[in-house]
Design a protein around this motif. Structure first.
Motif, PDB file in Angstrom:
ATOM      1  N   LEU A  57       0.808  -1.219   0.000  1.00  0.00           N
ATOM      2  CA  LEU A  57       0.000   0.000   0.000  1.00  0.00           C
ATOM      3  C   LEU A  57       0.853   1.287   0.000  1.00  0.00           C
ATOM      4  CD1 LEU A  57      -2.969   0.850  -0.005  1.00  0.00           C
ATOM      5  CD2 LEU A  57      -2.893   0.859   2.501  1.00  0.00           C
ATOM      6  N   PRO A  58       1.845   1.405   0.901  1.00  0.00           N
ATOM      7  CA  PRO A  58       2.669   2.626   0.874  1.00  0.00           C
ATOM      8  C   PRO A  58       3.358   2.842  -0.479  1.00  0.00           C
ATOM      9  CG  PRO A  58       3.121   1.361   2.855  1.00  0.00           C
ATOM     10  CD  PRO A  58       2.214   0.519   2.013  1.00  0.00           C
ATOM     11  N   LYS A  59       3.784   1.739  -1.107  1.00  0.00           N
ATOM     12  CA  LYS A  59       4.457   1.883  -2.410  1.00  0.00           C
ATOM     13  C   LYS A  59       3.457   2.297  -3.487  1.00  0.00           C
ATOM     14  CE  LYS A  59       8.133  -1.232  -1.170  1.00  0.00           C
ATOM     15  NZ  LYS A  59       8.288  -2.659  -0.908  1.00  0.00           N
ATOM     16  N   MET A  60       2.212   1.832  -3.351  1.00  0.00           N
ATOM     17  CA  MET A  60       1.169   2.257  -4.303  1.00  0.00           C
ATOM     18  C   MET A  60       0.905   3.749  -4.139  1.00  0.00           C
ATOM     19  SD  MET A  60      -1.639  -0.771  -4.062  1.00  0.00           S
ATOM     20  CE  MET A  60      -1.174  -2.476  -4.118  1.00  0.00           C
ATOM     21  N   VAL A  61       0.795   4.177  -2.878  1.00  0.00           N
ATOM     22  CA  VAL A  61       0.511   5.604  -2.618  1.00  0.00           C
ATOM     23  C   VAL A  61       1.654   6.468  -3.157  1.00  0.00           C
ATOM     24  CG1 VAL A  61       0.185   7.338  -0.787  1.00  0.00           C
ATOM     25  CG2 VAL A  61      -0.956   5.114  -0.612  1.00  0.00           C
ATOM     26  N   ARG A  62       2.885   6.037  -2.901  1.00  0.00           N
ATOM     27  CA  ARG A  62       4.038   6.820  -3.391  1.00  0.00           C
ATOM     28  C   ARG A  62       4.040   6.913  -4.911  1.00  0.00           C
ATOM     29  NH1 ARG A  62       6.871   4.851   1.129  1.00  0.00           N
ATOM     30  NH2 ARG A  62       7.821   3.103   0.053  1.00  0.00           N
ATOM     31  N   PHE A  63       3.630   5.838  -5.562  1.00  0.00           N
ATOM     32  CA  PHE A  63       3.624   5.841  -7.029  1.00  0.00           C
ATOM     33  C   PHE A  63       2.500   6.733  -7.564  1.00  0.00           C
ATOM     34  CE2 PHE A  63       2.050   3.878 -11.028  1.00  0.00           C
ATOM     35  CZ  PHE A  63       3.151   4.187 -11.822  1.00  0.00           C
ATOM     36  N   VAL A  64       1.315   6.575  -6.989  1.00  0.00           N
ATOM     37  CA  VAL A  64       0.148   7.321  -7.475  1.00  0.00           C
ATOM     38  C   VAL A  64       0.331   8.828  -7.228  1.00  0.00           C
ATOM     39  CG1 VAL A  64      -2.338   7.663  -7.111  1.00  0.00           C
ATOM     40  CG2 VAL A  64      -1.422   5.361  -7.281  1.00  0.00           C
ATOM     41  N   THR A  65       0.977   9.180  -6.124  1.00  0.00           N
ATOM     42  CA  THR A  65       1.199  10.606  -5.825  1.00  0.00           C
ATOM     43  C   THR A  65       2.524  11.107  -6.437  1.00  0.00           C
ATOM     44  OG1 THR A  65       2.226  10.014  -3.727  1.00  0.00           O
ATOM     45  CG2 THR A  65      -0.128  10.554  -3.662  1.00  0.00           C
ATOM     46  N   ARG A  66       3.106  10.293  -7.297  1.00  0.00           N
ATOM     47  CA  ARG A  66       4.316  10.630  -8.058  1.00  0.00           C
ATOM     48  C   ARG A  66       5.551  10.891  -7.194  1.00  0.00           C
ATOM     49  NH1 ARG A  66       2.687  12.652 -13.512  1.00  0.00           N
ATOM     50  NH2 ARG A  66       0.466  12.322 -13.576  1.00  0.00           N
ATOM     51  N   ARG A  67       5.564  10.289  -5.996  1.00  0.00           N
ATOM     52  CA  ARG A  67       6.778  10.430  -5.193  1.00  0.00           C
ATOM     53  C   ARG A  67       7.773   9.310  -5.488  1.00  0.00           C
ATOM     54  NH1 ARG A  67       4.859  10.455   0.534  1.00  0.00           N
ATOM     55  NH2 ARG A  67       2.867   9.853  -0.349  1.00  0.00           N
ATOM     56  N   SER A  68       7.317   8.324  -6.251  1.00  0.00           N
ATOM     57  CA  SER A  68       8.229   7.250  -6.680  1.00  0.00           C
ATOM     58  C   SER A  68       7.896   6.871  -8.115  1.00  0.00           C
ATOM     59  CB  SER A  68       8.051   6.040  -5.760  1.00  0.00           C
ATOM     60  OG  SER A  68       8.624   4.900  -6.357  1.00  0.00           O
ATOM     61  N   LYS A  69       8.955   6.548  -8.839  1.00  0.00           N
ATOM     62  CA  LYS A  69       8.742   6.142 -10.240  1.00  0.00           C
ATOM     63  C   LYS A  69       8.528   4.640 -10.356  1.00  0.00           C
ATOM     64  CE  LYS A  69      11.012   9.848 -12.638  1.00  0.00           C
ATOM     65  NZ  LYS A  69      12.319  10.448 -12.735  1.00  0.00           N
ATOM     66  N   VAL A  70       8.764   3.923  -9.246  1.00  0.00           N
ATOM     67  CA  VAL A  70       8.634   2.461  -9.304  1.00  0.00           C
ATOM     68  C   VAL A  70       7.156   2.090  -9.313  1.00  0.00           C
ATOM     69  CG1 VAL A  70       9.153   0.279  -8.165  1.00  0.00           C
ATOM     70  CG2 VAL A  70      10.799   2.161  -8.076  1.00  0.00           C
ATOM     71  N   ASN A  71       6.740   1.448 -10.381  1.00  0.00           N
ATOM     72  CA  ASN A  71       5.328   1.082 -10.531  1.00  0.00           C
ATOM     73  C   ASN A  71       5.064  -0.265  -9.836  1.00  0.00           C
ATOM     74  OD1 ASN A  71       2.816   0.294 -11.333  1.00  0.00           O
ATOM     75  ND2 ASN A  71       3.132   0.674 -13.520  1.00  0.00           N
ATOM     76  N   PRO A  72       4.357  -0.222  -8.686  1.00  0.00           N
ATOM     77  CA  PRO A  72       4.146  -1.469  -7.939  1.00  0.00           C
ATOM     78  C   PRO A  72       3.171  -2.413  -8.625  1.00  0.00           C
ATOM     79  CG  PRO A  72       2.941   0.321  -6.905  1.00  0.00           C
ATOM     80  CD  PRO A  72       3.685   0.921  -8.053  1.00  0.00           C
ATOM     81  N   PHE A  73       2.485  -1.918  -9.659  1.00  0.00           N
ATOM     82  CA  PHE A  73       1.472  -2.752 -10.306  1.00  0.00           C
ATOM     83  C   PHE A  73       2.056  -3.617 -11.430  1.00  0.00           C
ATOM     84  CE2 PHE A  73      -0.566   1.095  -8.678  1.00  0.00           C
ATOM     85  CZ  PHE A  73      -1.454   0.520  -7.781  1.00  0.00           C
ATOM     86  N   ASP A  74       3.212  -3.224 -11.974  1.00  0.00           N
ATOM     87  CA  ASP A  74       3.747  -4.087 -13.034  1.00  0.00           C
ATOM     88  C   ASP A  74       4.646  -5.168 -12.433  1.00  0.00           C
ATOM     89  OD1 ASP A  74       6.439  -3.332 -12.901  1.00  0.00           O
ATOM     90  OD2 ASP A  74       6.178  -1.713 -14.329  1.00  0.00           O
ATOM     91  N   LYS A  75       4.832  -6.234 -13.192  1.00  0.00           N
ATOM     92  CA  LYS A  75       5.508  -7.413 -12.638  1.00  0.00           C
ATOM     93  C   LYS A  75       7.034  -7.308 -12.668  1.00  0.00           C
ATOM     94  CE  LYS A  75       3.071 -10.813 -14.693  1.00  0.00           C
ATOM     95  NZ  LYS A  75       2.956 -12.208 -15.110  1.00  0.00           N
ATOM     96  N   LYS A  76       7.520  -6.213 -13.274  1.00  0.00           N
ATOM     97  CA  LYS A  76       8.980  -6.063 -13.381  1.00  0.00           C
ATOM     98  C   LYS A  76       9.621  -5.999 -11.988  1.00  0.00           C
ATOM     99  CE  LYS A  76      10.243  -2.467 -15.669  1.00  0.00           C
ATOM    100  NZ  LYS A  76       9.861  -1.384 -16.469  1.00  0.00           N
ATOM    101  N   VAL A  77      10.811  -6.537 -11.857  1.00  0.00           N
ATOM    102  CA  VAL A  77      11.516  -6.479 -10.578  1.00  0.00           C
ATOM    103  C   VAL A  77      11.924  -5.035 -10.294  1.00  0.00           C
ATOM    104  CG1 VAL A  77      13.550  -7.298  -9.319  1.00  0.00           C
ATOM    105  CG2 VAL A  77      12.401  -8.816 -10.939  1.00  0.00           C
ATOM    106  N   ALA A  78      11.676  -4.577  -9.064  1.00  0.00           N
ATOM    107  CA  ALA A  78      12.091  -3.220  -8.701  1.00  0.00           C
ATOM    108  C   ALA A  78      13.511  -3.275  -8.160  1.00  0.00           C
ATOM    109  CB  ALA A  78      11.151  -2.660  -7.638  1.00  0.00           C
TER     110      ALA A  78
END
Ligand SMILES: C[S@@+](CC[C@H](N)C(=O)[O-])C[C@H]1O[C@@H](n2cnc3c(N)ncnc32)[C@H](O)[C@@H]1O
Length: 249
Positions: free
Chosen positions: A147-168
């Motif tokens: 959830l925190p990683k989703m929030v960071r992505f949606v609010t553009r504080r992180s470029k790592v997309n937690p929804f795609d399957k690529k390894v972060a």
């Protein structure tokens, strides 16, 4: 061999610096209660893979006849030997070339190691190789879809997309960074390698300084106990635990 090592703990006092100098009682308890729920009651040969100084040894020592702690770091293994003496045998090496024979172990755990693994599939294939048919692997995976990683992505504080399957691959631990995995990505690897997933737990669900302050460790640990099973279907937490079995042939 060494080009595959992501993070070298030689000379780093993981016990003191990571577990004792910082309040991580909740995280430690969360790991332990998950392991208790997943480990078989009796095993003959058992290994803690990337076991470090043997933080979790008290959870498996009484359940296995022969216990190995395996790690790359000789300084971690030296510490394990100082703490547990003859109760454990230490083995040093690289996870991609485990110093065990095919079908040798009845059980193994690997906790807080996947974030160091550049080659997840290769590591999982090694774990599969050394387990006996019918043997059990308890694997903790660093989850990228929290959830925190989703929030960071949606609010553009992180470029790592937690929804795609690529390894972060996050910032430096040493040279290579550290890795977080989408649950689907690792589950596909488990299947490809041959494992059957028997149980999943969502672990360290409330890993947050704010929540620790608000509730205190004791209450959080109690909440965690109930949440591990309930939140497992949505793969909620930063740590996802898998109980995997190598099928009988
Ligand atoms: C964060 S510690 C976890 C230790 C222990 N499992 C625990 O939960 O307390 C990660 C451990 O993985 C080991 N490690 C990292 N990469 C490794 C590799 N390629 N082969 C063997 N061990 C490795 C490190 O030396 C370190 O002891």
């Amino acid at each position: 061999m060494s080009e595959k090592i992501v993070s070298d703990y030689n000379g780093y006092d993981y016990k003191k610096e990571f577990w004792e100098n910082v309040d991580r009682e909740y995280e430690d308890q969360a790991d332990r209660m998950a392991i208790r729920k997943l480990l078989p009651k009796r095993m003959d040969k058992f290994a803690d893979i990337g076991g470090g100084y043997g933080r979790l040894a008290n959870e498996y020592l009484k359940k296995a006849h022969k216990v190995y702690i395996f790690d790359y770091s000789k300084s971690e293994l030296k510490q394990a030997k100082e703490i547990y003496g003859d109760k454990v045998e230490t083995k040093a090496g690289d996870i991609y070339e485990l110093p065990f024979k095919d079908n040798e172990l009845d059980g193994l755990i690997m906790v807080r190691v996947t974030h160091h693994l550049k080659y997840m599939k290769k590591a999982m294939a090694e774990l599969y190789r050394v387990l006996k048919p019918g043997g059990v692997a308890i694997i903790e995976v660093a989850n990228k879809r929290t959830l925190p990683k989703m929030v960071r992505f949606v609010t553009r504080r992180s470029k790592v997309n937690p929804f795609d399957k690529k390894v972060a691959n996050y910032k430096d631990i040493s040279k290579d960074g550290f890795y977080n995995y989408h649950p689907k990505y690792v589950e596909e690897i488990f299947e490809k390698v041959g494992f059957k997933t028997e149980k999943v737990l969502s672990v360290s669900n409330f890993r947050s300084k704010r929540l620790k302050k608000l509730f205190g460790t004791e209450k959080l640990v109690r909440m965690e106990n109930g949440a591990q099973q309930i939140l497992a279907p949505i793969r909620f937490a930063p740590s996802i635990y898998y109980k995997l079995r190598k099928p009988e042939q």
